[in-house]
Motif scaffolding. Sequence first.
Motif, PDB file in Angstrom:
ATOM      1  N   PRO A  51       0.845  -1.259   0.089  1.00 24.00           N
ATOM      2  CA  PRO A  51      -0.190   0.083  -0.070  1.00 24.00           C
ATOM      3  C   PRO A  51       0.975   1.221  -0.143  1.00 24.00           C
ATOM      4  O   PRO A  51       0.266   2.315  -0.248  1.00 24.00           O
ATOM      5  CB  PRO A  51      -0.781   0.035   1.355  1.00 24.00           C
ATOM      6  CG  PRO A  51      -0.096  -0.857   2.297  1.00 24.00           C
ATOM      7  CD  PRO A  51       0.648  -1.994   1.148  1.00 24.00           C
ATOM      8  N   ARG A 130      -3.920   0.194  -3.445  1.00 25.76           N
ATOM      9  CA  ARG A 130      -3.530   0.404  -2.175  1.00 25.76           C
ATOM     10  C   ARG A 130      -4.527  -0.215  -1.208  1.00 25.76           C
ATOM     11  O   ARG A 130      -4.164  -0.629  -0.142  1.00 25.76           O
ATOM     12  CB  ARG A 130      -3.392   2.069  -1.938  1.00 25.76           C
ATOM     13  CG  ARG A 130      -2.307   2.641  -2.663  1.00 25.76           C
ATOM     14  CD  ARG A 130      -2.033   4.118  -2.359  1.00 25.76           C
ATOM     15  NE  ARG A 130      -1.126   4.718  -3.327  1.00 25.76           N
ATOM     16  CZ  ARG A 130       0.363   4.463  -3.247  1.00 25.76           C
ATOM     17  NH1 ARG A 130       0.758   3.530  -2.476  1.00 25.76           N
ATOM     18  NH2 ARG A 130       0.878   5.118  -4.406  1.00 25.76           N
ATOM     19  N   VAL A 134      -4.216  -3.009   1.619  1.00 29.85           N
ATOM     20  CA  VAL A 134      -4.755  -2.998   2.927  1.00 29.85           C
ATOM     21  C   VAL A 134      -5.470  -3.903   3.538  1.00 29.85           C
ATOM     22  O   VAL A 134      -5.454  -4.391   5.005  1.00 29.85           O
ATOM     23  CB  VAL A 134      -5.218  -1.311   3.065  1.00 29.85           C
ATOM     24  CG1 VAL A 134      -6.018  -1.325   4.510  1.00 29.85           C
ATOM     25  CG2 VAL A 134      -4.281  -0.270   2.930  1.00 29.85           C
ATOM     26  N   PHE A 158       1.427  -0.460   6.701  1.00 29.05           N
ATOM     27  CA  PHE A 158       0.651   0.189   5.615  1.00 29.05           C
ATOM     28  C   PHE A 158       1.492   1.486   5.136  1.00 29.05           C
ATOM     29  O   PHE A 158       1.481   2.139   4.364  1.00 29.05           O
ATOM     30  CB  PHE A 158      -0.718   0.809   6.184  1.00 29.05           C
ATOM     31  CG  PHE A 158      -1.701   0.151   6.559  1.00 29.05           C
ATOM     32  CD1 PHE A 158      -1.879  -1.298   6.090  1.00 29.05           C
ATOM     33  CD2 PHE A 158      -2.817   0.367   7.592  1.00 29.05           C
ATOM     34  CE1 PHE A 158      -2.607  -2.083   6.504  1.00 29.05           C
ATOM     35  CE2 PHE A 158      -3.708  -0.747   7.954  1.00 29.05           C
ATOM     36  CZ  PHE A 158      -3.907  -1.769   7.309  1.00 29.05           C
TER      37      PHE A 158
END
Length: 246
Positions: A51, A130, A134, A158
């Motif tokens: 991400p 992204r 996640v 992250f």
Amino acid sequence: MWILLFVTVLWYGGLFFQSFFLHRYAAHQVFTMSKAMERVTYVLTWIFQGPSYLSAYGYGIMHRMHHAYTDTEKDPHSPSHDTNLFAMMWKTKTIYQDINTQQVEVDSKFTKNIPQWKGFDLFASSRVSRLLWVAAYIAFFAFFATTWWEWALLPITFMMAPIHGVIINWFGHIFGYVNHQMKNTSKNLFPFDFLMMGEGYHNNHHKHASSANFGEKWHEIDITYLIIRVLDFLGLIQLKPIKIKN
């Protein structure tokens, strides 16, 4: 155990490709590789950064600007001109995005031979990509996490690439030692850089920016450079012969 292993793999995997591909290849071009190998490395960078994926184009240009304008108001990231590390991170993000989306005009001296794969970057840098990463990370933690403190590591996964960046670009200009007195605040963070795989020898790097090896003294072992030497030996990349001037 599985969570710690997962975070460790992401930390060092993402860090390696940031150092190897984005920094030493895209920004400084201390070695060459075939177009096929370049494309493979793009994909591996996306896999390990997840991400927090950074484009070689945006990163490469911004890092060249950092070397050209170190510790001045034009520096994309400098403790000398940002009030705190979070302000610096936000400023860096904004400059990176403007460069990567070509919203600002960039001097041609910063764009020469910068690798760019527009189609892949459009996907890898997208919100969809992204968010998928996640979701995958959350699912992994939900399956393997057994204690509350393991969940505390999730936000780090992250933000790996920005965390790696701030360690060097903030702390690497405040703490550490110097081998070379220069007109900037760059420091070597550690006598042996076990944490940042050689990126922590920041003072050495600012002195010899075209060198593939960031280590100089016997204890300054550059782990990324050792891997680069292996890849060069295997013929996957080609190191450029560099003559360092003192």
